[in-house]
Design a protein around this motif. Structure first.
Motif, PDB file in Angstrom:
ATOM      1  N   UNK A   1       0.848  -1.201   0.000  1.00  0.00           N
ATOM      2  CA  UNK A   1       0.000   0.000   0.000  1.00  0.00           C
ATOM      3  C   UNK A   1       0.883   1.251   0.000  1.00  0.00           C
ATOM      4  N   UNK A   2       0.682   2.154  -0.937  1.00  0.00           N
ATOM      5  CA  UNK A   2       1.576   3.313  -1.028  1.00  0.00           C
ATOM      6  C   UNK A   2       1.331   4.311   0.112  1.00  0.00           C
ATOM      7  N   UNK A   3       2.392   4.949   0.524  1.00  0.00           N
ATOM      8  CA  UNK A   3       2.256   6.006   1.523  1.00  0.00           C
ATOM      9  C   UNK A   3       2.266   7.348   0.790  1.00  0.00           C
ATOM     10  N   UNK A   4       1.806   8.410   1.472  1.00  0.00           N
ATOM     11  CA  UNK A   4       1.871   9.729   0.836  1.00  0.00           C
ATOM     12  C   UNK A   4       3.293  10.059   0.379  1.00  0.00           C
ATOM     13  N   UNK A   5       4.284   9.606   1.171  1.00  0.00           N
ATOM     14  CA  UNK A   5       5.671   9.864   0.809  1.00  0.00           C
ATOM     15  C   UNK A   5       6.052   9.145  -0.491  1.00  0.00           C
ATOM     16  N   UNK A   6       5.568   7.902  -0.659  1.00  0.00           N
ATOM     17  CA  UNK A   6       5.805   7.171  -1.920  1.00  0.00           C
ATOM     18  C   UNK A   6       5.241   7.946  -3.111  1.00  0.00           C
ATOM     19  N   UNK A   7       4.007   8.392  -2.923  1.00  0.00           N
ATOM     20  CA  UNK A   7       3.330   9.112  -4.014  1.00  0.00           C
ATOM     21  C   UNK A   7       4.117  10.371  -4.367  1.00  0.00           C
ATOM     22  N   UNK A   8       4.500  11.087  -3.318  1.00  0.00           N
ATOM     23  CA  UNK A   8       5.263  12.331  -3.508  1.00  0.00           C
ATOM     24  C   UNK A   8       6.550  12.051  -4.284  1.00  0.00           C
ATOM     25  N   UNK A   9       7.279  11.032  -3.830  1.00  0.00           N
ATOM     26  CA  UNK A   9       8.572  10.752  -4.458  1.00  0.00           C
ATOM     27  C   UNK A   9       8.414  10.325  -5.906  1.00  0.00           C
ATOM     28  N   UNK A  10       7.388   9.565  -6.178  1.00  0.00           N
ATOM     29  CA  UNK A  10       7.210   9.116  -7.562  1.00  0.00           C
ATOM     30  C   UNK A  10       6.834  10.274  -8.482  1.00  0.00           C
ATOM     31  N   UNK A  11       6.015  11.177  -7.982  1.00  0.00           N
ATOM     32  CA  UNK A  11       5.667  12.346  -8.812  1.00  0.00           C
ATOM     33  C   UNK A  11       6.912  13.182  -9.056  1.00  0.00           C
ATOM     34  N   UNK A  31      -6.689   6.640  -0.720  1.00  0.00           N
ATOM     35  CA  UNK A  31      -7.251   7.917  -1.166  1.00  0.00           C
ATOM     36  C   UNK A  31      -6.231   9.004  -0.848  1.00  0.00           C
ATOM     37  N   UNK A  32      -5.789   9.693  -1.883  1.00  0.00           N
ATOM     38  CA  UNK A  32      -4.767  10.709  -1.676  1.00  0.00           C
ATOM     39  C   UNK A  32      -5.178  12.030  -2.295  1.00  0.00           C
ATOM     40  N   UNK A  63      -6.989   1.412  -9.278  1.00  0.00           N
ATOM     41  CA  UNK A  63      -6.651   0.114  -8.715  1.00  0.00           C
ATOM     42  C   UNK A  63      -6.207   0.296  -7.276  1.00  0.00           C
ATOM     43  N   UNK A  64      -4.884   0.109  -7.036  1.00  0.00           N
ATOM     44  CA  UNK A  64      -4.361   0.251  -5.676  1.00  0.00           C
ATOM     45  C   UNK A  64      -4.582   1.665  -5.142  1.00  0.00           C
ATOM     46  N   UNK A  65      -4.483   2.642  -6.043  1.00  0.00           N
ATOM     47  CA  UNK A  65      -4.768   4.019  -5.652  1.00  0.00           C
ATOM     48  C   UNK A  65      -6.204   4.303  -6.070  1.00  0.00           C
ATOM     49  N   UNK A  66      -7.091   4.221  -5.126  1.00  0.00           N
ATOM     50  CA  UNK A  66      -8.505   4.361  -5.480  1.00  0.00           C
ATOM     51  C   UNK A  66      -8.807   5.772  -5.964  1.00  0.00           C
ATOM     52  N   UNK A  67      -8.219   6.744  -5.300  1.00  0.00           N
ATOM     53  CA  UNK A  67      -8.486   8.123  -5.686  1.00  0.00           C
ATOM     54  C   UNK A  67      -7.242   8.970  -5.482  1.00  0.00           C
ATOM     55  N   UNK A  68      -6.945   9.778  -6.465  1.00  0.00           N
ATOM     56  CA  UNK A  68      -5.853  10.738  -6.350  1.00  0.00           C
ATOM     57  C   UNK A  68      -6.416  12.085  -6.778  1.00  0.00           C
ATOM     58  N   UNK A  69      -6.762  12.878  -5.772  1.00  0.00           N
ATOM     59  CA  UNK A  69      -7.325  14.188  -6.027  1.00  0.00           C
ATOM     60  C   UNK A  69      -6.171  15.145  -6.300  1.00  0.00           C
TER      61      UNK A  69
ATOM     62  N   UNK B  90     -13.835   1.444 -21.537  1.00  0.00           N
ATOM     63  CA  UNK B  90     -13.971   2.061 -22.856  1.00  0.00           C
ATOM     64  C   UNK B  90     -14.005   3.580 -22.744  1.00  0.00           C
ATOM     65  N   UNK B  91     -14.683   4.080 -21.705  1.00  0.00           N
ATOM     66  CA  UNK B  91     -14.723   5.526 -21.504  1.00  0.00           C
ATOM     67  C   UNK B  91     -13.308   6.076 -21.331  1.00  0.00           C
ATOM     68  N   UNK B  92     -12.519   5.428 -20.484  1.00  0.00           N
ATOM     69  CA  UNK B  92     -11.166   5.917 -20.237  1.00  0.00           C
ATOM     70  C   UNK B  92     -10.296   5.806 -21.491  1.00  0.00           C
ATOM     71  N   UNK B  93     -10.573   4.793 -22.310  1.00  0.00           N
ATOM     72  CA  UNK B  93      -9.820   4.661 -23.559  1.00  0.00           C
ATOM     73  C   UNK B  93     -10.143   5.819 -24.498  1.00  0.00           C
ATOM     74  N   UNK B  94     -11.406   6.233 -24.505  1.00  0.00           N
ATOM     75  CA  UNK B  94     -11.818   7.337 -25.371  1.00  0.00           C
ATOM     76  C   UNK B  94     -11.256   8.659 -24.854  1.00  0.00           C
ATOM     77  N   UNK B  95     -11.360   8.859 -23.546  1.00  0.00           N
ATOM     78  CA  UNK B  95     -11.066  10.180 -22.978  1.00  0.00           C
ATOM     79  C   UNK B  95      -9.613  10.330 -22.558  1.00  0.00           C
ATOM     80  N   UNK B  96      -8.893   9.224 -22.459  1.00  0.00           N
ATOM     81  CA  UNK B  96      -7.533   9.269 -21.929  1.00  0.00           C
ATOM     82  C   UNK B  96      -7.533   9.902 -20.535  1.00  0.00           C
ATOM     83  N   UNK B  97      -8.504   9.461 -19.748  1.00  0.00           N
ATOM     84  CA  UNK B  97      -8.657  10.014 -18.399  1.00  0.00           C
ATOM     85  C   UNK B  97      -8.982   8.843 -17.475  1.00  0.00           C
ATOM     86  N   UNK B  98      -8.213   8.638 -16.404  1.00  0.00           N
ATOM     87  CA  UNK B  98      -8.348   7.382 -15.672  1.00  0.00           C
ATOM     88  C   UNK B  98      -9.438   7.327 -14.615  1.00  0.00           C
ATOM     89  N   UNK B  99      -9.919   8.471 -14.181  1.00  0.00           N
ATOM     90  CA  UNK B  99     -10.790   8.450 -12.998  1.00  0.00           C
ATOM     91  C   UNK B  99     -12.238   8.786 -13.350  1.00  0.00           C
TER      92      UNK B  99
END
Lengths: 81, 130
Positions: A1-11, A31-32, A63-69, B90-99
């Motif tokens: 499971x990624x930590x906020x620090x992982x996310x930060x470093x990868x960006x 959720x980040x 997937x593993x990152x359900x949400x990245x706002x 399919x939506x994400x394939x069209x829009x190139x947007x993952x969320x």
């Protein structure tokens, strides 16, 4: 499971000159919220800016990152001391 | 994005020597779900792909986006992506947007919840949706 620090470093490792602040919004590790400042965002639309960040994580988003706002900005908006 | 006429993609291998035609990923392959999504995006001035329905959103981000559209009094079509995972693929394939959610206006992707919220707060959203 990624930590906020992982996310930060990868960006920051993937987007040249980027500075990221990341928080885990639920404490659950999936959720980040990230504020990313990068010169690479200049001249790009919001959509393109967000895509640059999403691309760092590929299929992990949803997937593993359900949400990245995201909030993206260019360094120009940061007041200089 | 629209496939208005059958395009001559199906080059028959008259002089063909290619053993691997990559048929599964070929653009000539029928893809009714993708076509239906593309058509829906074209046909509705404002359309929201979301989790759940506007009356019963199944995710906070979808709920917030619906609330913004309602605050602006914008009529919109809504598609629940949850019943079939292929809709999201399919939506994400069209829009190139993952969320999800994804808001489209006049055939263009406006963004997800973050961008919609930012544009609402800055006043840009009403203009983009008009």
């Amino acid at each position: 499971m990624p930590s906020p620090e992982d996310i930060k470093q990868r960006i920051e490792a993937s987007i040249t000159g980027a500075h990221a602040e990341v928080e885990d919004t639920t404490g659950g590790g999936d959720h980040f919220r990230a504020t990313v400042t990068a010169p690479a965002f200049e001249g790009r639309s919001r959509i393109e800016q967000h895509r640059l960040v999403y691309d760092v994580f590929g299929a992990e988003i949803g997937g593993a990152i359900h949400a990245l706002s995201l909030k993206t900005q260019t360094p120009l908006k940061t007041p200089t001391p | 994005m629209s496939s208005t006429e059958p395009s001559p993609v199906r080059d028959l291998p008259m002089a063909g020597n290619a053993p691997a035609p990559a048929a599964e990923t070929s653009s000539g392959e029928p893809n009714p779900i993708r076509d239906a999504i593309a058509e829906a995006i074209e046909q509705h001035a404002v359309i929201l792909f979301m989790k759940g329905t506007p009356e019963a959103p199944a995710c906070g981000f979808s709920a917030r986006t619906v609330a913004i559209l309602e605050a602006l009094d914008t009529p919109f079509a809504a598609v629940d992506i949850l019943p079939d995972p292929r809709i999201r693929e399919e939506l994400s394939a069209i829009s190139n947007w993952p969320t999800i959610p994804q808001l489209f206006a006049n055939g263009e992707l406006i963004g997800g919840c973050d961008i919609v919220s930012e544009m609402y707060e800055s006043g840009e959203l009403a203009e983009a949706l008009s």
